[in-house]
Design a protein around this motif. Structure first.
Motif, PDB file in Angstrom:
ATOM      1  N   ASN A 164       0.819  -1.203   0.000  1.00 43.26           N
ATOM      2  CA  ASN A 164       0.000   0.000   0.000  1.00 43.26           C
ATOM      3  C   ASN A 164       0.859   1.263   0.000  1.00 43.26           C
ATOM      4  O   ASN A 164       0.515   2.256  -0.622  1.00 43.26           O
ATOM      5  N   TRP A 212       2.050   1.759  -3.509  1.00 46.48           N
ATOM      6  CA  TRP A 212       0.926   2.223  -4.334  1.00 46.48           C
ATOM      7  C   TRP A 212       0.720   3.719  -4.146  1.00 46.48           C
ATOM      8  O   TRP A 212       0.576   4.465  -5.118  1.00 46.48           O
ATOM      9  N   ASP A 271      -7.565  -0.289  -9.990  1.00 44.96           N
ATOM     10  CA  ASP A 271      -7.220  -0.600  -8.607  1.00 44.96           C
ATOM     11  C   ASP A 271      -7.152   0.671  -7.763  1.00 44.96           C
ATOM     12  O   ASP A 271      -6.600   0.671  -6.659  1.00 44.96           O
ATOM     13  N   VAL A 324      -8.743   4.306  -5.820  1.00 46.12           N
ATOM     14  CA  VAL A 324      -9.720   4.615  -4.768  1.00 46.12           C
ATOM     15  C   VAL A 324     -10.132   6.076  -4.911  1.00 46.12           C
ATOM     16  O   VAL A 324      -9.296   6.943  -5.178  1.00 46.12           O
ATOM     17  N   ARG A 355     -14.019   0.541  -4.371  1.00 44.74           N
ATOM     18  CA  ARG A 355     -13.134   1.652  -4.725  1.00 44.74           C
ATOM     19  C   ARG A 355     -13.525   2.969  -4.061  1.00 44.74           C
ATOM     20  O   ARG A 355     -13.039   4.021  -4.475  1.00 44.74           O
ATOM     21  N   THR A 360      -9.972  -4.749   2.904  1.00 40.47           N
ATOM     22  CA  THR A 360      -8.998  -4.257   1.934  1.00 40.47           C
ATOM     23  C   THR A 360      -9.013  -2.739   1.882  1.00 40.47           C
ATOM     24  O   THR A 360      -7.968  -2.086   1.840  1.00 40.47           O
ATOM     25  N   ARG A 379      -6.155   0.345   2.562  1.00 40.58           N
ATOM     26  CA  ARG A 379      -5.923   1.489   1.700  1.00 40.58           C
ATOM     27  C   ARG A 379      -6.094   2.794   2.487  1.00 40.58           C
ATOM     28  O   ARG A 379      -5.360   3.752   2.288  1.00 40.58           O
TER      29      ARG A 379
END
Length: 344
Positions: free
Chosen positions: A9, A12, A111, A113, A135, A177, A181
């Motif tokens: 994360n 990302w 992928d 958000v 998302r 999940t 994030r």
């Protein structure tokens, strides 16, 4: 969260392009701070503000420090955006949520958000309709900011850290999940200089702010008073108390796990801990009402009325405040139409 998922994360968030959808005061502050921290930020906002930023950078001032930030990508129309974004911070008014979601449907990475930073209820649900449950995150922003002139953003008050997280009742099986994030996003924003925390369920946090907003926003807008003056007025304070009590009853009825045992316990927290650091602040609804003629009342007191009617609960104080703001909006529009006729 495992160490591996935390690392994934972090990577990302380090590399992903970030879009600020709604570069008003709050959006500009967050975008500027993230850009200065080394992130790839695009601001989507009003042309005059963005043109000033293009000329001289974004000038941030106030409680988070003074700085001028350049290098951001700028767009005054979603059609002018290029590429896709791993993170979209949505800071438009609640009445624009559906339209901005439709405009950005293809701009969020598969992928990625999108995080609602907005006041009121219903924004997360509206974003889920477009982007899907896996998302969408919510966030509670309880610092105050303003755009004193194009190209500038000033932080006026900072009551509590920004909070972000999923809404398990809406995100369902994707919540664990999304919670990971949310922790990565919170760590990134916090490291950029905007105090931020992650929570496993954003709804109690959002509802706690709703209790704050339904009391202060419409009355501050109508009376043009700051929060301290509202709380000190012997005629205004009972109205605020009743608006809070009605909203608290609705929250309980819909099953929100508020961190307060009673409306009275919240009111003590409200007057003793929330009002003091924001004593000189005026709600953005005041600017929206008297400058733009349109507010987000439907997502605040209006949403309390809508839910109360559905549940058979009393919300007459919130109904009165909603009607007064809507009447004031109509008066603004009538005044503008009169001005146009007189200029012909």
């Amino acid at each position: 969260m495992s160490n591996q998922s935390a690392t994934d994360n972090f990577d990302w968030m380090t590399d992903t392009p970030i879009l600020i959808a709604g570069a008003g005061a709050i959006g500009s502050i967050l975008g500027g701070m993230l850009q200065e921290a080394g992130h790839d930020v695009t601001l989507l906002g009003r042309r005059a503000h963005l043109e000033a930023i293009a000329r001289g950078g974004l000038r941030i001032s106030g409680l988070l420090g003074d700085r001028t930030v350049g290098g951001m990508k700028l767009a005054d129309d979603p059609a002018k955006l290029g590429g896709r974004f791993g993170l979209i911070l949505c800071a438009v008014k609640s009445y624009d949520t559906e339209s901005i979601a439709a405009a950005l449907r293809e701009r969020l990475a598969d992928d990625g958000v999108i995080v609602s930073l907005q006041n009121g209820l219903g924004n997360i649900e509206a974003l889920i309709e477009t982007f899907g449950r896996r998302r969408v995150l919510g966030a509670r922003v309880i610092f105050g900011a303003e755009v004193p002139s194009p190209g500038c953003a000033h932080v006026t008050v900072f009551a509590q850290p920004v909070a972000t997280g999923p809404a398990p009742a809406l995100n369902l099986e994707d919540s664990p999940t999304l919670a990971e994030r949310a922790r990565a996003i919170a760590a990134m924003v916090d490291a950029a200089g905007v105090p931020t925390i992650a929570v496993d369920d954003i709804m109690p946090v959002l509802w706690t702010k709703i209790l704050y907003n339904v009391a202060l926003n419409p009355l501050g807008a109508l009376l043009r008073l700051n929060y301290g003056a509202l709380a000190a007025d012997q005629d205004v304070r009972p109205i605020m108390d009743r608006a809070i009590e009605e909203a608290f009853a609705v929250a309980r009825a819909v099953g929100v796990a508020l961190p307060f045992s009673s409306a009275e316990e919240y009111q003590k927290f409200f007057y003793e801990q929330l009002i003091p650091p924001t004593v000189s602040h005026r709600p953005t609804m005041m600017h929206d009402l008297h400058v733009r003629g349109r507010t987000d009342i439907s997502a605040l007191n209006g949403k309390i009325v809508e839910l109360a009617d559905r549940l058979g609960l009393n919300a007459e104080t919130n109904r009165m405040l909603t009607r007064l703001i809507r009447a004031a909006e109509r008066a603004f529009e009538n005044s503008k139409r009169t001005e146009k006729r007189e200029k012909r």
